[in-house]
Design a protein around this motif. Structure first.
Motif, PDB file in Angstrom:
ATOM      1  N   ASN A   1      -9.914   4.354 -13.553  1.00  0.00           N
ATOM      2  CA  ASN A   1      -9.764   2.974 -13.078  1.00  0.00           C
ATOM      3  C   ASN A   1      -9.174   2.089 -14.170  1.00  0.00           C
ATOM      4  O   ASN A   1      -8.535   1.074 -13.885  1.00  0.00           O
TER       5      ASN A   1
ATOM      6  N   ASP B   1      -6.428   1.994  -8.011  1.00  0.00           N
ATOM      7  CA  ASP B   1      -6.506   0.642  -8.595  1.00  0.00           C
ATOM      8  C   ASP B   1      -6.340   0.655 -10.118  1.00  0.00           C
ATOM      9  O   ASP B   1      -6.687  -0.328 -10.785  1.00  0.00           O
TER      10      ASP B   1
ATOM     11  N   LYS C   1      -5.766   0.266 -13.933  1.00  0.00           N
ATOM     12  CA  LYS C   1      -5.241  -0.797 -14.794  1.00  0.00           C
ATOM     13  C   LYS C   1      -4.937  -0.158 -16.141  1.00  0.00           C
ATOM     14  O   LYS C   1      -5.762   0.608 -16.649  1.00  0.00           O
TER      15      LYS C   1
ATOM     16  N   ARG D   1       0.962  -3.297 -13.452  1.00  0.00           N
ATOM     17  CA  ARG D   1      -0.322  -2.723 -13.907  1.00  0.00           C
ATOM     18  C   ARG D   1      -0.219  -2.139 -15.315  1.00  0.00           C
ATOM     19  O   ARG D   1      -1.227  -1.786 -15.920  1.00  0.00           O
TER      20      ARG D   1
ATOM     21  N   TRP E   1      -9.115  -8.997 -17.315  1.00  0.00           N
ATOM     22  CA  TRP E   1      -8.425  -8.403 -16.155  1.00  0.00           C
ATOM     23  C   TRP E   1      -9.445  -8.045 -15.062  1.00  0.00           C
ATOM     24  O   TRP E   1      -9.231  -8.300 -13.879  1.00  0.00           O
ATOM     25  N   VAL E   2     -10.576  -7.501 -15.487  1.00  0.00           N
ATOM     26  CA  VAL E   2     -11.610  -7.079 -14.542  1.00  0.00           C
ATOM     27  C   VAL E   2     -12.412  -8.284 -14.032  1.00  0.00           C
ATOM     28  O   VAL E   2     -12.671  -8.418 -12.834  1.00  0.00           O
ATOM     29  N   GLN E   3     -12.777  -9.167 -14.947  1.00  0.00           N
ATOM     30  CA  GLN E   3     -13.730 -10.237 -14.588  1.00  0.00           C
ATOM     31  C   GLN E   3     -13.062 -11.596 -14.362  1.00  0.00           C
ATOM     32  O   GLN E   3     -13.720 -12.520 -13.892  1.00  0.00           O
TER      33      GLN E   3
ATOM     34  N   ASN F   1      -8.943 -12.053  -9.378  1.00  0.00           N
ATOM     35  CA  ASN F   1      -9.154 -10.958  -8.418  1.00  0.00           C
ATOM     36  C   ASN F   1      -8.498  -9.646  -8.861  1.00  0.00           C
ATOM     37  O   ASN F   1      -7.859  -8.959  -8.070  1.00  0.00           O
ATOM     38  N   GLY F   2      -8.601  -9.358 -10.136  1.00  0.00           N
ATOM     39  CA  GLY F   2      -8.115  -8.076 -10.638  1.00  0.00           C
ATOM     40  C   GLY F   2      -6.617  -7.982 -10.826  1.00  0.00           C
ATOM     41  O   GLY F   2      -6.096  -6.876 -10.994  1.00  0.00           O
TER      42      GLY F   2
END
Ligand code: NDP
Length: 329
Positions: A83, A124, A126, A152, A253-255, A290-291
């Motif tokens: 991921n 998904d 990254k 990405r 990026w995640v949060q 949102n990622g």
């Protein structure tokens, strides 16, 4: 644990940056305390034992958020289900090596890794490229991964960004947390353009607190050459701070980036922002929501900033020409 586990692949995992990076990811810094992590470490065969030692230390730390650690010398296996992929391992510049030699050596690493990500990672995935030349390595990897959207594949510009914040904070006697909206345009190299034009210090424009001679004679060269300064003083290249940069870029990026601020992100240019042509990976002001990363548009570009952006476009196009001529793109 409340959430399903995520898989994180780290290349060059037994190296200096990897040694700082792994423990913080294992402890939940990127995905938070409720998301367990499975780590997949990729190393070259001579470093497999060192990677095993690191895995033993990770086990000894007994982090609640760390489920599994696996070690590979095969990229296809290492990126299976990833991921998040942190591409840290790279060929260091050796004595007498020209820039083209370095790019050729790294093209041979980042091209196959991009393909392995394309074929094996989660939908998904990254990607954060740390290994230098980071922007162009990210471009090579993105090009080898036709099924993954180019945006990405990010290059780590976050350490340049935090170096700029830290220098400004020290100069004006502020805390890091008081500084917002810094940007470092362009390439993670000495060409980069650290820019306080939009930055605020406790809400005041930073440009009103410092003079142009400090910016041009001290701030910009110091930020751009900070890596060399660290080597000179520490006797070894920066590793923990590079790991901090990779962690911060991944975490945002995640949060998501904090409201009311932006950061610097090395992003694949689609040709629609600030006159940067399509097909190079460039440091832009960006927010993560949102990622996904978005470039912050609409900033007023001064003549000095324009020149800084253009110099970096030129440098990155030259790097692209080199890898194209080597058949790496
Ligand atoms: P580090 O972990 O210190 O650095 C790894 C990479 O990060 C280098 O390309 C380095 O660039 C880059 N980097 C980016 N930003 C920074 C920064 N701010 N400060 C310092 N470095 C930065 O290197 P080590 O040699 O300790 O470890 C590399 C590991 O990678 C080794 O374990 C090796 O076995 C492995 N490796 C894996 C390969 C592969 O996956 N095929 C190929 C080659 C090595 P720079 O060189 O410009 O400092």
């Amino acid at each position: 644990m409340a959430n399903a586990p995520v898989t994180v692949t780290i290349t060059g995992a037994a190296g200096n940056i990897g040694y700082s990076l792994l423990f913080r990811i294992a402890e939940g810094t990127v995905f938070g305390p409720d998301t367990p992590v499975n780590l997949r470490l990729l190393e070259i065969p001579p470093a497999m034992n060192a990677a095993k030692g690191v895995a033993m230390e990770l086990a000894d730390s007994a982090f609640d958020t760390l489920y599994d650690v696996d070690i590979f010398d095969d990229a296809n296996k290492a990126f299976e289900g990833a991921n998040l992929a942190l591409l840290v391992g790279a060929m260091p510049r050796k004595k007498g090596m020209e820039r083209a030699d370095l790019m050729e050596a790294n093209g041979g690493i980042f091209g196959p890794q991009g393909k392995a990500i394309n074929d094996n990672a989660a939908d998904d995935v990254k990607i954060v490229v740390v290994g230098n030349p980071a922007n162009t390595n990210a471009l090579i990897a993105a090009n080898a991964a036709p099924d993954i959207p180019n945006e990405r594949f990010t290059a780590m510009m976050r350490l340049d960004h935090t170096r700029a914040i830290s220098q400004l904070a020290a100069k004006v006697g502020a805390r890091n947390e008081d500084i917002r909206k810094m940007v470092v345009w362009g390439n993670h190299s000495a060409d980069q353009y650290p820019d306080v034009s939009y930055a605020t210090v406790g809400g005041k424009p930073a440009a009103s607190l410092v003079d142009e001679s400090w910016l041009s004679d001290e701030f910009r060269p110091r930020v751009a050459k900070r890596g060399a300064e660290i080597i000179e003083v520490r006797g070894a290249s920066s590793a923990a701070s590079a790991a901090s940069g990779a962690i911060a870029q991944s975490r945002d990026w995640v949060q998501g980036t904090p409201e009311g601020d932006f950061t610097t992100i090395g992003l694949y240019s689609d040709g629609s922002h600030y006159g940067v042509p399509e097909g190079i990976v460039f440091g832009f002001p960006g927010v993560a929501k949102n990622g996904a990363w978005e470039v912050v548009d609409g900033l007023k570009v001064s003549a000095a900033t324009r020149a800084g952006i253009d110099a970096n476009v030129k440098a990155l196009l030259e790097e692209r020409e080199i890898i194209t001529s080597l058949g790496l793109l």
